[in-house]
Scaffold this active site. Structure first.
Site, PDB file in Angstrom:
ATOM      1  N   SER A 111      37.262 125.018 -27.018  1.00 22.40           N
ATOM      2  CA  SER A 111      38.307 124.347 -26.579  1.00 22.40           C
ATOM      3  C   SER A 111      37.310 123.210 -26.226  1.00 22.40           C
ATOM      4  O   SER A 111      35.853 122.368 -26.523  1.00 22.40           O
ATOM      5  CB  SER A 111      38.904 124.636 -26.423  1.00 22.40           C
ATOM      6  OG  SER A 111      40.349 123.824 -26.421  1.00 22.40           O
ATOM      7  N   HIS A 169      44.568 130.419 -29.909  1.00 23.40           N
ATOM      8  CA  HIS A 169      43.448 129.541 -28.999  1.00 23.40           C
ATOM      9  C   HIS A 169      43.216 130.492 -27.673  1.00 23.40           C
ATOM     10  O   HIS A 169      41.742 129.768 -27.971  1.00 23.40           O
ATOM     11  CB  HIS A 169      44.245 128.109 -28.458  1.00 23.40           C
ATOM     12  CG  HIS A 169      43.727 127.109 -27.992  1.00 23.40           C
ATOM     13  ND1 HIS A 169      42.579 126.587 -28.999  1.00 23.40           N
ATOM     14  CD2 HIS A 169      43.020 126.580 -26.524  1.00 23.40           C
ATOM     15  CE1 HIS A 169      41.777 125.831 -28.671  1.00 23.40           C
ATOM     16  NE2 HIS A 169      42.162 125.356 -26.996  1.00 23.40           N
TER      17      HIS A 169
END
Length: 254
Positions: free
Chosen positions: A85, A236
């Site tokens: 990320s 994620h």
């Protein structure tokens, strides 16, 4: 800036960069697993996160420079660099600026494109937590739960709590700067920035951070020798949600 780090094992240097509001210790289990394969794993806290120093400055160019200084200070060479990320964005900026310092690059569930700010509820919850006189983790958890219904995300955020004195908890993360610079978190990699080394992009099947096939051309424009792997049954936080497949995918690439 002297970044805080936790180094596990001996061998080829393998640096792992955490995501937004995370810290190196989020990767401790996987770090130990990689170290058992002959890697010296560096779990680095990026600036304004974890135990690393706080600053009013925050951009991917600055985070990349922090990483360069870290590598220079420790005389590391032929590095494997992995970022998740926000950490993946740092890794992209670093790789396209200092390609000769890397051997391989792994980007976890993020693309080199621009992302609109989307952490408003989380930041609101952390702001209230920061402004409250919290004396227990249970009290902190109740505040966060009012803004973040997802239990795993709550637990992730609560790792930012640090005890100060007998009955007081404070946040490790530099919330003031991160809120002021929130637009920088979603910054895109500039056009023309290219890393030609071996690169692996890992996408969580349920995540929308990397959209396939829409983002494939963009990925390969910046990283022409990239391959893309999709991990099933994961969003994620792919490395936590399907650790077994994530680990085996990284090891195959290495």
């Amino acid at each position: 800036m002297k970044l805080h780090t936790n180094i596990i094992g001996e061998g080829k240097p393998f640096i792992i960069l955490h995501g937004f509001l995370g810290m190196g210790d989020n990767w401790k289990t996987l770090g130990k697993m990689f170290s058992e394969k002959g890697y010296e794993v560096h779990l680095v806290d990026q600036r304004n996160h974890g135990k690393s120093p706080h600053s009013d400055d925050f951009s991917y160019e600055i985070l990349a420079e922090d990483l360069k200084e870290y590598i220079k200070e420790r005389h590391l060479e032929e590095i494997v660099l992995m970022g998740h990320s926000m950490g993946g964005k740092t890794a992209m900026f670093f790789a396209t600026t200092y390609p000769d310092l890397l051997e391989k690059l792994i980007i976890v569930d993020i693309a080199p494109k621009y992302y609109k700010p989307h952490h408003q509820d989380i930041l609101a919850g952390l702001t209230l937590l920061d402004e409250s006189d919290v004396s227990s983790r249970q009290e902190a958890a109740k505040i966060i739960s009012e803004y973040v219904p997802d239990k795993p995300t709550q637990l992730f955020l609560l790792k930012n709590l640090d005890r100060e004195g007998k009955d007081k908890y404070v946040l490790k993360v530099n919330l003031k700067t991160l809120k002021a610079k929130i637009e920088n978190i979603g910054a895109a990699l500039e056009e023309g920035k290219i890393y030609e080394g071996k690169t692996l992009f890992i996408k969580g099947q349920k995540s929308r951070y990397i959209k396939l096939p829409e983002d494939e051309d963009l990925l390969h424009n910046h990283f022409p020798n990239a391959e893309i792997e999709v991990i099933s049954d994961a969003g994620h936080w792919v490395h936590a949600e399907n650790q077994e497949d994530f680990y085996s995918t990284v090891i195959r690439f290495l």
